[in-house]
Design a protein around this motif. Sequence first.
Motif, PDB file in Angstrom:
ATOM      1  N   VAL A  89      24.789 -24.680  -1.376  1.00  0.00           N
ATOM      2  CA  VAL A  89      25.046 -23.248  -1.559  1.00  0.00           C
ATOM      3  C   VAL A  89      26.066 -22.759  -0.538  1.00  0.00           C
ATOM      4  N   GLY A 124      24.219 -13.035   0.135  1.00  0.00           N
ATOM      5  CA  GLY A 124      23.390 -14.194  -0.170  1.00  0.00           C
ATOM      6  C   GLY A 124      23.335 -15.196   0.964  1.00  0.00           C
ATOM      7  N   ILE A 238      24.184 -27.001  -8.791  1.00  0.00           N
ATOM      8  CA  ILE A 238      23.012 -27.083  -9.665  1.00  0.00           C
ATOM      9  C   ILE A 238      22.531 -28.521  -9.786  1.00  0.00           C
ATOM     10  N   ARG A 254      12.473 -20.404  -1.391  1.00  0.00           N
ATOM     11  CA  ARG A 254      12.774 -19.131  -2.040  1.00  0.00           C
ATOM     12  C   ARG A 254      14.080 -18.553  -1.498  1.00  0.00           C
ATOM     13  N   LEU A 257      16.944 -20.274  -3.286  1.00  0.00           N
ATOM     14  CA  LEU A 257      17.040 -19.841  -4.677  1.00  0.00           C
ATOM     15  C   LEU A 257      17.583 -18.415  -4.792  1.00  0.00           C
ATOM     16  N   THR A 258      17.099 -17.524  -3.925  1.00  0.00           N
ATOM     17  CA  THR A 258      17.548 -16.124  -3.980  1.00  0.00           C
ATOM     18  C   THR A 258      18.988 -15.995  -3.494  1.00  0.00           C
ATOM     19  N   THR A 261      21.409 -17.762  -5.858  1.00  0.00           N
ATOM     20  CA  THR A 261      21.667 -17.006  -7.091  1.00  0.00           C
ATOM     21  C   THR A 261      22.723 -15.943  -6.863  1.00  0.00           C
ATOM     22  N   LEU A 262      22.662 -15.255  -5.722  1.00  0.00           N
ATOM     23  CA  LEU A 262      23.671 -14.251  -5.392  1.00  0.00           C
ATOM     24  C   LEU A 262      25.054 -14.881  -5.252  1.00  0.00           C
ATOM     25  N   ILE A 264      26.221 -17.935  -6.351  1.00  0.00           N
ATOM     26  CA  ILE A 264      26.718 -18.515  -7.597  1.00  0.00           C
ATOM     27  C   ILE A 264      27.056 -17.426  -8.610  1.00  0.00           C
ATOM     28  N   GLY A 265      26.195 -16.392  -8.699  1.00  0.00           N
ATOM     29  CA  GLY A 265      26.465 -15.286  -9.614  1.00  0.00           C
ATOM     30  C   GLY A 265      27.767 -14.587  -9.289  1.00  0.00           C
TER      31      GLY A 265
END
Length: 279
Positions: A89, A124, A238, A254, A257-258, A261-262, A264-265
Amino acid sequence: MVAVALMWSTAGVVTRHLEFARSFEVTFWRALFTALSLLLILPLFQGREIFGKIRRASGLFWVSGLCWSVMFTAFMVALTLTTVGNVLVTMSIGPLLTALIARVFIGHRVPLRTWVAIVAAGVGIVYMYAAQLSQGSLWGTLVALCVPIAGATNWTATQHSHAQGQNVDLVPAVLVGAVISTVLTFPLAYPFQASVHDVTLLGLLGVGQLALPCVLSVWCARVLKAPEISLLQLLEVIFGILLAWVGAGEEPSRAVLTGGTLVIGALVVNEVIGWRQRL
């Protein structure tokens, strides 16, 4: 390019199955096998004149090689210090750092959508860092941060060379980076502790996770557009997290993941909007 992302993503799960090799020794063996395999692969793809090109290369080419060596070294050391998810990440912010560094050093305009993506991805990453700080496991992610910084510097130097009419061939620069990483980590890796099992796995990484996919990615860049490549490269994050989860039982936290997600989004939205604007 999907196959390239899958090959890149195997480093995390493979390092989790090493027996005795640790830290700089992991980097040394992978870099050594990468250099040896590229010495065989490059003449097949570009002929023997590739070595003449290296001898006559500009200063920016050697900057690129140095950046590759930082990426090789920091990536593998980071994997020995923190989780695969944290490393991947953190690495994924590379495109946004590239836009930022290019703006500061060579004056490239950064669109509003990219500024928004930088802020969102930054939130993130900060969230991930804060969680790790409370757990006392921040060093690995800080080392991993060297990878996107070196990558952003590498791409910015390459863009600058193209603007000056110089074409930096990134594939030979990968070879230079592997050689530099091998030489620098050799004294730090001594005394060697890796078993035959470890050396075999790291040899497979050198060839199949780094040398071959790097050559293939340059070939893909001749066919695919930049936004397509940027989006497909995100599959490494991923794939890498899933492989470490399934193949080594390393369940992402967590915070990963949180925060992931920010990050990658933000990257996906930025690239998709940019792609649509170019159509």
